[in-house]
Write a protein that holds these residues in place. Structure first.
Motif, PDB file in Angstrom:
ATOM      1  N   GLY A 229      10.808  20.545  -3.071  1.00  9.87           N
ATOM      2  CA  GLY A 229       9.551  20.266  -3.772  1.00  9.87           C
ATOM      3  C   GLY A 229       8.641  19.292  -3.038  1.00  9.87           C
ATOM      4  O   GLY A 229       7.512  19.068  -3.452  1.00  9.87           O
ATOM      5  N   ARG A 230       9.144  18.705  -1.930  1.00 14.73           N
ATOM      6  CA  ARG A 230       8.294  17.797  -1.138  1.00 14.73           C
ATOM      7  C   ARG A 230       7.716  18.518   0.080  1.00 14.73           C
ATOM      8  O   ARG A 230       7.206  17.904   1.000  1.00 14.73           O
ATOM      9  N   GLY A 231       7.844  19.864   0.059  1.00 17.30           N
ATOM     10  CA  GLY A 231       7.420  20.648   1.224  1.00 17.30           C
ATOM     11  C   GLY A 231       5.943  20.500   1.532  1.00 17.30           C
ATOM     12  O   GLY A 231       5.542  20.589   2.696  1.00 17.30           O
TER      13      GLY A 231
ATOM     14  N   LEU B 137       0.827  -1.210   0.000  1.00 14.82           N
ATOM     15  CA  LEU B 137       0.000   0.000   0.000  1.00 14.82           C
ATOM     16  C   LEU B 137       0.864   1.263   0.000  1.00 14.82           C
ATOM     17  O   LEU B 137       1.031   1.912   1.028  1.00 14.82           O
ATOM     18  N   ALA B 138       1.404   1.615  -1.157  1.00 16.75           N
ATOM     19  CA  ALA B 138       2.143   2.881  -1.285  1.00 16.75           C
ATOM     20  C   ALA B 138       1.152   3.943  -1.728  1.00 16.75           C
ATOM     21  O   ALA B 138       1.268   4.527  -2.808  1.00 16.75           O
ATOM     22  N   VAL B 139       0.159   4.141  -0.902  1.00 10.84           N
ATOM     23  CA  VAL B 139      -0.908   5.111  -1.185  1.00 10.84           C
ATOM     24  C   VAL B 139      -1.044   6.020   0.026  1.00 10.84           C
ATOM     25  O   VAL B 139      -0.572   5.671   1.112  1.00 10.84           O
ATOM     26  N   PRO B 140      -1.671   7.177  -0.126  1.00 10.93           N
ATOM     27  CA  PRO B 140      -1.823   8.045   1.045  1.00 10.93           C
ATOM     28  C   PRO B 140      -2.607   7.323   2.155  1.00 10.93           C
ATOM     29  O   PRO B 140      -3.489   6.513   1.860  1.00 10.93           O
TER      30      PRO B 140
ATOM     31  N   GLU C 187       2.962   1.334   4.033  1.00 12.55           N
ATOM     32  CA  GLU C 187       4.010   2.367   4.117  1.00 12.55           C
ATOM     33  C   GLU C 187       3.632   3.389   5.178  1.00 12.55           C
ATOM     34  O   GLU C 187       2.469   3.528   5.527  1.00 12.55           O
ATOM     35  N   LYS C 188       4.614   4.132   5.658  1.00 11.41           N
ATOM     36  CA  LYS C 188       4.298   5.216   6.568  1.00 11.41           C
ATOM     37  C   LYS C 188       3.701   6.383   5.772  1.00 11.41           C
ATOM     38  O   LYS C 188       3.845   6.389   4.559  1.00 11.41           O
ATOM     39  N   PRO C 189       3.104   7.389   6.315  1.00 13.64           N
ATOM     40  CA  PRO C 189       2.924   7.567   7.754  1.00 13.64           C
ATOM     41  C   PRO C 189       1.736   6.778   8.303  1.00 13.64           C
ATOM     42  O   PRO C 189       0.676   6.774   7.709  1.00 13.64           O
ATOM     43  N   PHE C 190       1.994   6.118   9.460  1.00  8.80           N
ATOM     44  CA  PHE C 190       0.905   5.390  10.130  1.00  8.80           C
ATOM     45  C   PHE C 190       0.221   6.363  11.084  1.00  8.80           C
ATOM     46  O   PHE C 190       0.246   6.188  12.298  1.00  8.80           O
TER      47      PHE C 190
HETATM   48  N1  NDP Z   1       6.666  10.987  -1.274  1.00  6.69           N
HETATM   49  C1  NDP Z   1       7.120  11.188  -0.063  1.00  6.69           C
HETATM   50  O1  NDP Z   1       7.836  12.122   0.220  1.00  6.69           O
HETATM   51  C2  NDP Z   1       6.752  10.234   1.025  1.00  6.69           C
HETATM   52  C3  NDP Z   1       5.801   9.263   0.826  1.00  6.69           C
HETATM   53  N2  NDP Z   1       5.475   8.407   1.832  1.00  6.69           N
HETATM   54  C4  NDP Z   1       4.493   7.391   1.647  1.00  6.69           C
HETATM   55  O2  NDP Z   1       4.854   6.606   0.551  1.00  6.69           O
HETATM   56  C5  NDP Z   1       3.699   6.274  -0.181  1.00  6.69           C
HETATM   57  C6  NDP Z   1       3.805   6.766  -1.592  1.00  6.69           C
HETATM   58  O3  NDP Z   1       4.084   8.149  -1.604  1.00  6.69           O
HETATM   59  P1  NDP Z   1       3.780   9.060  -2.886  1.00  6.69           P
HETATM   60  O4  NDP Z   1       4.138   8.302  -4.102  1.00  6.69           O
HETATM   61  O5  NDP Z   1       4.368  10.380  -2.648  1.00  6.69           O
HETATM   62  O6  NDP Z   1       2.197   9.183  -2.759  1.00  6.69           O
HETATM   63  P2  NDP Z   1       1.121   9.791  -3.771  1.00  6.69           P
HETATM   64  O7  NDP Z   1       0.210  10.641  -2.981  1.00  6.69           O
HETATM   65  O8  NDP Z   1       1.777  10.422  -4.923  1.00  6.69           O
HETATM   66  O9  NDP Z   1       0.283   8.550  -4.253  1.00  6.69           O
HETATM   67  C7  NDP Z   1       0.813   7.287  -4.496  1.00  6.69           C
HETATM   68  C8  NDP Z   1      -0.222   6.411  -5.162  1.00  6.69           C
HETATM   69  O10 NDP Z   1      -1.456   6.470  -4.434  1.00  6.69           O
HETATM   70  C9  NDP Z   1      -2.494   6.523  -5.366  1.00  6.69           C
HETATM   71  N3  NDP Z   1      -3.642   7.252  -4.808  1.00  6.69           N
HETATM   72  C10 NDP Z   1      -3.634   8.511  -4.374  1.00  6.69           C
HETATM   73  N4  NDP Z   1      -4.862   8.841  -3.909  1.00  6.69           N
HETATM   74  C11 NDP Z   1      -5.644   7.743  -4.094  1.00  6.69           C
HETATM   75  C12 NDP Z   1      -7.007   7.454  -3.824  1.00  6.69           C
HETATM   76  N5  NDP Z   1      -7.822   8.352  -3.262  1.00  6.69           N
HETATM   77  N6  NDP Z   1      -7.470   6.217  -4.112  1.00  6.69           N
HETATM   78  C13 NDP Z   1      -6.649   5.292  -4.664  1.00  6.69           C
HETATM   79  N7  NDP Z   1      -5.347   5.515  -4.958  1.00  6.69           N
HETATM   80  C14 NDP Z   1      -4.852   6.726  -4.667  1.00  6.69           C
HETATM   81  C15 NDP Z   1      -1.929   7.266  -6.563  1.00  6.69           C
HETATM   82  O11 NDP Z   1      -2.612   6.820  -7.701  1.00  6.69           O
HETATM   83  P3  NDP Z   1      -2.651   7.700  -9.043  1.00  6.69           P
HETATM   84  O12 NDP Z   1      -1.268   7.688  -9.584  1.00  6.69           O
HETATM   85  O13 NDP Z   1      -3.630   6.973  -9.886  1.00  6.69           O
HETATM   86  O14 NDP Z   1      -3.086   9.063  -8.632  1.00  6.69           O
HETATM   87  C16 NDP Z   1      -0.492   6.820  -6.583  1.00  6.69           C
HETATM   88  O15 NDP Z   1      -0.343   5.646  -7.366  1.00  6.69           O
HETATM   89  C17 NDP Z   1       2.502   6.820   0.572  1.00  6.69           C
HETATM   90  O16 NDP Z   1       2.071   5.843   1.473  1.00  6.69           O
HETATM   91  C18 NDP Z   1       3.119   7.964   1.316  1.00  6.69           C
HETATM   92  O17 NDP Z   1       2.349   8.291   2.452  1.00  6.69           O
HETATM   93  C19 NDP Z   1       6.079   8.506   3.030  1.00  6.69           C
HETATM   94  C20 NDP Z   1       7.009   9.448   3.274  1.00  6.69           C
HETATM   95  C21 NDP Z   1       7.445  10.378   2.299  1.00  6.69           C
END
Ligand code: NDP
Ligand SMILES: O=C1O[C@H](COP(=O)(O)O)[C@@H](O)[C@H](O)[C@H]1O
Length: 386
Positions: free
Chosen positions: A128-130, A23-26, A53-56
């Protein structure tokens, strides 16, 4: 996706299939994702495991909500909460290094160790990750998870056995014996220019990009020994290490005349860059002089022949496939870690306290050196100086 999986598995010659969902999703969609997996994605011929993935969560309440939403669909044994610091070589080595070498046990405690400092430094800012970072800050991003995990492995009692639950029981005991962190235990910083990141909307944000905290662990092994966790973005170097600083040498007759210039011995476990295990000791300056100098005994991983150092995620994903949960964060561990940090996080947000400014690429806020001097004193030396 599920029909693709079915098709792929049907084509396979194997009778069994396993499914690993990552689950690399929000986090606000963890729960829904879990519901969908449970409804249509479970494997019928093998295991189904879910990596999260975090954040939990952002604090104890949001963590509890996330735990509840996923536990409605999965048992703890199916859930793998990933903290990639648990997949780093030097962290994975900690247990064997500590418990596999009997020389350490007699000195791995308050009798010999004066303080322990765990440091995370990054030489770049949010870049850019701010937008993400400003909602979380350095305490949630690094201290509450990565550094606290390293602390628990460093400080835990020998686990009853090397199975996943014994290890995690030992880690949870450390957390249970820690005080809740307060603002008084803490030094906060924000680098100049942080809000120039166009993804940060609140230009008056008090989000810390640097934090140092002091914690106490009330166990017979560690009572009175300060553990300092510090992490910062946009500092002078890339570095993650653990430093155990030993108490000063007793004034043996032979070294007494030098005792003023004797330094504290240190055990340094460097996670990155260039992972290494180091002992910093007082030695005689080579040659005609008898005065002391610091000598380093270094085991540098990169000098090892045929070194294989897979990425932390590679190791952890392999562990998921093997069903080994020892390097993943259990629910009670997570809950307690949020209990320890939540009051501090809420105080920072509610009080609007301003972090101290620091220059990008510097060592941190100017007050840091003085703060460290006071905070890294053991409880015994604090009392004697009152
Ligand atoms: N990037 C970072 O700096 C950090 C990220 N994380 C964690 O790592 C993971 C991935 O991060 P990151 O790639 O930045 O996250 P994103 O917010 O860019 O989203 C990652 C994926 O989640 C999918 N997604 C977003 N919203 C929804 C929704 N409502 N329903 C279904 N799918 C959804 C997106 O799909 P689609 O492409 O179709 O929109 C994308 O494939 C997350 O768990 C995040 O919390 C943790 C710390 C730092
Ligand atoms: O989880 C995170 O970790 C990275 C640092 O990871 P490392 O393996 O390079 O030490 C950090 O940059 C990021 O802000 C944080 O979310």
């Amino acid at each position: 996706m599920v029909s693709d999986l079915d098709e792929f598995e049907n084509k396979s010659e194997s009778q069994h299939a396993n499914r690993l969902f990552y689950l690399a999703v929000p986090p606000n969609v963890f729960g829904e994702s879990g519901v969908v997996i449970k409804k249509v994605g479970m494997c019928t011929t093998g295991w189904t495991r879910v990596v999260v993935e975090k954040p939990f969560g952002r604090d104890l309440d949001t963590c509890n909500e996330l735990l509840k939403s996923l536990s409605e669909d999965f048992d703890e044994e199916h859930l793998y909460r990933i903290d990639h610091y648990l997949g780093k070589e030097v962290v994975q080595n900690l247990m064997l290094f500590r418990f596999g070498n009997p020389m350490w046990e007699p000195i791995w405690n308050r009798e010999s160790i004066e303080s322990v400092t765990i440091t995370f430094k990054e030489p770049f800012g949010t870049e850019g990750r701010g937008g993400y970072f400003d909602q979380f800050g350095i305490i949630r991003d690094i201290l509450q998870n990565h550094l606290l995990q390293v602390l628990t492995l460093f400080a835990m009692e020998p686990p009853e056995s090397d199975d996943a639950d014994s290890i995690r029981n030992a880690k949870v005991e450390v957390l249970k014996n820690m005080d809740i962190i307060t603002l008084e235990d803490c030094l906060l910083g924000q680098y100049d220019g942080y809000t120039d990141d166009p993804t940060i909307e609140n230009k008056d944000t008090n989000c810390p990009t640097y934090a140092a905290i002091r914690c106490w662990i009330h166990t017979p092994r560690w009572e009175g020994v300060p553990f300092i966790l510090q992490a910062g973005k946009n500092l002078n170097e890339k570095l993650v290490d653990v430093r155990a600083r030993f108490k000063p040498a007793r004034s043996l007759k032979s070294v007494q005349s030098f005792s003023k210039s004797l330094e504290h011995s240190e055990l340094v476990l460097r996670l990155q860059p260039n992972p290494s295990l180091e002992l910093h000791n007082n030695i005689k300056t080579p040659g005609l002089s008898f005065s002391p100098m610091k000598g380093k005994m270094v085991m540098n991983y990169e000098d090892m022949p045929n070194l294989s150092n897979p990425d932390a995620y590679t190791r952890l994903l392999l562990a998921v496939m093997r069903g080994d949960q020892g390097s993943f964060v259990r629910d009670d561990e997570l809950r307690r870690s949020w209990e320890i940090f939540t009051p501090l996080l809420h105080t920072i947000e509610d009080s609007g306290v301003k972090p101290l400014p620091y220059k990008p690429k510097s060592t941190g806020p100017e007050d840091l050196a003085d703060w460290m001097k006071v905070m890294s004193k053991s409880d015994a030396s604090l009392k004697s100086s009152l």
